[in-house]
Design a protein around this motif. Structure first.
Motif, PDB file in Angstrom:
ATOM      1  N   SER A   1      15.727   4.293   5.812  1.00  0.00           N
ATOM      2  CA  SER A   1      16.591   5.097   4.945  1.00  0.00           C
ATOM      3  C   SER A   1      16.385   6.594   5.165  1.00  0.00           C
ATOM      4  O   SER A   1      15.331   7.028   5.635  1.00  0.00           O
ATOM      5  CB  SER A   1      16.306   4.763   3.480  1.00  0.00           C
ATOM      6  N   PRO A   2      17.394   7.393   4.808  1.00  0.00           N
ATOM      7  CA  PRO A   2      17.247   8.852   4.894  1.00  0.00           C
ATOM      8  C   PRO A   2      16.076   9.358   4.042  1.00  0.00           C
ATOM      9  O   PRO A   2      15.379  10.294   4.431  1.00  0.00           O
ATOM     10  CB  PRO A   2      18.577   9.390   4.365  1.00  0.00           C
ATOM     11  N   GLY A   3      15.863   8.727   2.883  1.00  0.00           N
ATOM     12  CA  GLY A   3      14.742   9.130   2.034  1.00  0.00           C
ATOM     13  C   GLY A   3      13.400   8.914   2.704  1.00  0.00           C
ATOM     14  O   GLY A   3      12.489   9.740   2.588  1.00  0.00           O
ATOM     15  N   ALA A   4      13.264   7.808   3.424  1.00  0.00           N
ATOM     16  CA  ALA A   4      12.016   7.530   4.137  1.00  0.00           C
ATOM     17  C   ALA A   4      11.788   8.541   5.248  1.00  0.00           C
ATOM     18  O   ALA A   4      10.653   8.971   5.494  1.00  0.00           O
ATOM     19  CB  ALA A   4      12.043   6.115   4.704  1.00  0.00           C
TER      20      ALA A   4
ATOM     21  N   SER B   1       0.100  13.187  -2.335  1.00  0.00           N
ATOM     22  CA  SER B   1      -0.860  13.112  -1.228  1.00  0.00           C
ATOM     23  C   SER B   1      -1.261  11.665  -0.928  1.00  0.00           C
ATOM     24  O   SER B   1      -1.486  11.307   0.227  1.00  0.00           O
ATOM     25  CB  SER B   1      -2.088  13.969  -1.503  1.00  0.00           C
ATOM     26  N   LYS B   2      -1.323  10.823  -1.971  1.00  0.00           N
ATOM     27  CA  LYS B   2      -1.678   9.414  -1.752  1.00  0.00           C
ATOM     28  C   LYS B   2      -0.635   8.740  -0.861  1.00  0.00           C
ATOM     29  O   LYS B   2      -0.973   7.959   0.026  1.00  0.00           O
ATOM     30  CB  LYS B   2      -1.785   8.675  -3.081  1.00  0.00           C
ATOM     31  N   CYS B   3       0.632   9.053  -1.088  1.00  0.00           N
ATOM     32  CA  CYS B   3       1.704   8.500  -0.267  1.00  0.00           C
ATOM     33  C   CYS B   3       1.510   8.905   1.192  1.00  0.00           C
ATOM     34  O   CYS B   3       1.564   8.061   2.092  1.00  0.00           O
ATOM     35  CB  CYS B   3       3.059   8.982  -0.774  1.00  0.00           C
ATOM     36  N   CYS B   4       1.278  10.172   1.435  1.00  0.00           N
ATOM     37  CA  CYS B   4       1.100  10.662   2.805  1.00  0.00           C
ATOM     38  C   CYS B   4      -0.112  10.015   3.468  1.00  0.00           C
ATOM     39  O   CYS B   4      -0.048   9.615   4.633  1.00  0.00           O
ATOM     40  CB  CYS B   4       0.974  12.175   2.817  1.00  0.00           C
TER      41      CYS B   4
ATOM     42  N   GLN C   1       0.821  -1.209   0.000  1.00  0.00           N
ATOM     43  CA  GLN C   1       0.000   0.000   0.000  1.00  0.00           C
ATOM     44  C   GLN C   1       0.860   1.265   0.000  1.00  0.00           C
ATOM     45  O   GLN C   1       0.362   2.362  -0.239  1.00  0.00           O
ATOM     46  CB  GLN C   1      -0.941   0.004   1.206  1.00  0.00           C
ATOM     47  N   LEU C   2       2.150   1.100   0.259  1.00  0.00           N
ATOM     48  CA  LEU C   2       3.056   2.245   0.295  1.00  0.00           C
ATOM     49  C   LEU C   2       3.849   2.416  -1.003  1.00  0.00           C
ATOM     50  O   LEU C   2       4.825   3.168  -1.043  1.00  0.00           O
ATOM     51  CB  LEU C   2       4.018   2.093   1.479  1.00  0.00           C
ATOM     52  N   MET C   3       3.441   1.752  -2.053  1.00  0.00           N
ATOM     53  CA  MET C   3       4.157   1.844  -3.331  1.00  0.00           C
ATOM     54  C   MET C   3       4.219   3.285  -3.853  1.00  0.00           C
ATOM     55  O   MET C   3       5.189   3.663  -4.502  1.00  0.00           O
ATOM     56  CB  MET C   3       3.517   0.936  -4.381  1.00  0.00           C
ATOM     57  N   SER C   4       3.218   4.087  -3.549  1.00  0.00           N
ATOM     58  CA  SER C   4       3.228   5.482  -3.999  1.00  0.00           C
ATOM     59  C   SER C   4       4.335   6.288  -3.311  1.00  0.00           C
ATOM     60  O   SER C   4       4.651   7.406  -3.733  1.00  0.00           O
ATOM     61  CB  SER C   4       1.865   6.133  -3.770  1.00  0.00           C
ATOM     62  N   CYS C   5       4.941   5.727  -2.275  1.00  0.00           N
ATOM     63  CA  CYS C   5       6.025   6.406  -1.559  1.00  0.00           C
ATOM     64  C   CYS C   5       7.408   5.955  -2.036  1.00  0.00           C
ATOM     65  O   CYS C   5       8.410   6.566  -1.661  1.00  0.00           O
ATOM     66  CB  CYS C   5       5.913   6.122  -0.063  1.00  0.00           C
ATOM     67  N   LEU C   6       7.467   4.915  -2.841  1.00  0.00           N
ATOM     68  CA  LEU C   6       8.763   4.354  -3.218  1.00  0.00           C
ATOM     69  C   LEU C   6       9.634   5.334  -4.004  1.00  0.00           C
ATOM     70  O   LEU C   6      10.804   5.539  -3.662  1.00  0.00           O
ATOM     71  CB  LEU C   6       8.575   3.056  -4.005  1.00  0.00           C
ATOM     72  N   LYS C   7       9.079   5.954  -5.033  1.00  0.00           N
ATOM     73  CA  LYS C   7       9.877   6.904  -5.819  1.00  0.00           C
ATOM     74  C   LYS C   7      10.359   8.083  -4.974  1.00  0.00           C
ATOM     75  O   LYS C   7      11.537   8.446  -5.047  1.00  0.00           O
ATOM     76  CB  LYS C   7       9.096   7.397  -7.037  1.00  0.00           C
ATOM     77  N   PRO C   8       9.489   8.695  -4.167  1.00  0.00           N
ATOM     78  CA  PRO C   8       9.981   9.782  -3.316  1.00  0.00           C
ATOM     79  C   PRO C   8      11.078   9.328  -2.347  1.00  0.00           C
ATOM     80  O   PRO C   8      12.028  10.064  -2.098  1.00  0.00           O
ATOM     81  CB  PRO C   8       8.732  10.244  -2.558  1.00  0.00           C
ATOM     82  N   ILE C   9      10.965   8.108  -1.822  1.00  0.00           N
ATOM     83  CA  ILE C   9      11.985   7.604  -0.906  1.00  0.00           C
ATOM     84  C   ILE C   9      13.310   7.406  -1.644  1.00  0.00           C
ATOM     85  O   ILE C   9      14.361   7.785  -1.152  1.00  0.00           O
ATOM     86  CB  ILE C   9      11.525   6.287  -0.240  1.00  0.00           C
ATOM     87  N   LEU C  10      13.242   6.820  -2.819  1.00  0.00           N
ATOM     88  CA  LEU C  10      14.464   6.510  -3.567  1.00  0.00           C
ATOM     89  C   LEU C  10      15.068   7.718  -4.281  1.00  0.00           C
ATOM     90  O   LEU C  10      16.284   7.844  -4.374  1.00  0.00           O
ATOM     91  CB  LEU C  10      14.187   5.403  -4.589  1.00  0.00           C
TER      92      LEU C  10
END
Length: 88
Positions: free
Chosen positions: A74-77, A46-49, A30-39
């Motif tokens: 990770s620092p990105g997370a 907003s979906k990630c948040c 469910q957190l896939m929308s956060c992967l690119k911002p983390i990496l």
């Protein structure tokens, strides 16, 4: 009579409390929308948040999973969590 009424009120409060609480299914996909911002260090959508806030109760579990810990810690997370106003 008074004891019965008090018990009825207590049960009613418990039912309302249970109905208001929402069970979280710990599903890291469910957190896939956060992967690119983390990496990539891009701002989270907003979906990630929204999903990050929903999955917050699961984070300890994710940190203990060797396949997920490298992303969660990770620092990105940390930057994404801060941008989403989610405290780790």
């Amino acid at each position: 009579m008074l004891v019965v009424m008090a018990l009825q009120l207590l049960v009613a409060e418990l039912v309302v409390g249970v109905a208001q609480s929402k069970a979280v299914t710990c599903e890291p996909t469910q957190l896939m929308s956060c992967l690119k911002p983390i990496l990539n260090g891009t701002p989270p959508p907003s979906k990630c948040c929204r999903k990050l806030k929903e999955q917050k109760p699961c984070m300890c579990r994710y940190m203990k999973d060797p396949s997920l810990a490298k992303y969660v810690k990770s620092p990105g997370a940390k930057k994404v969590a801060k941008a989403c106003h989610v405290t780790p």
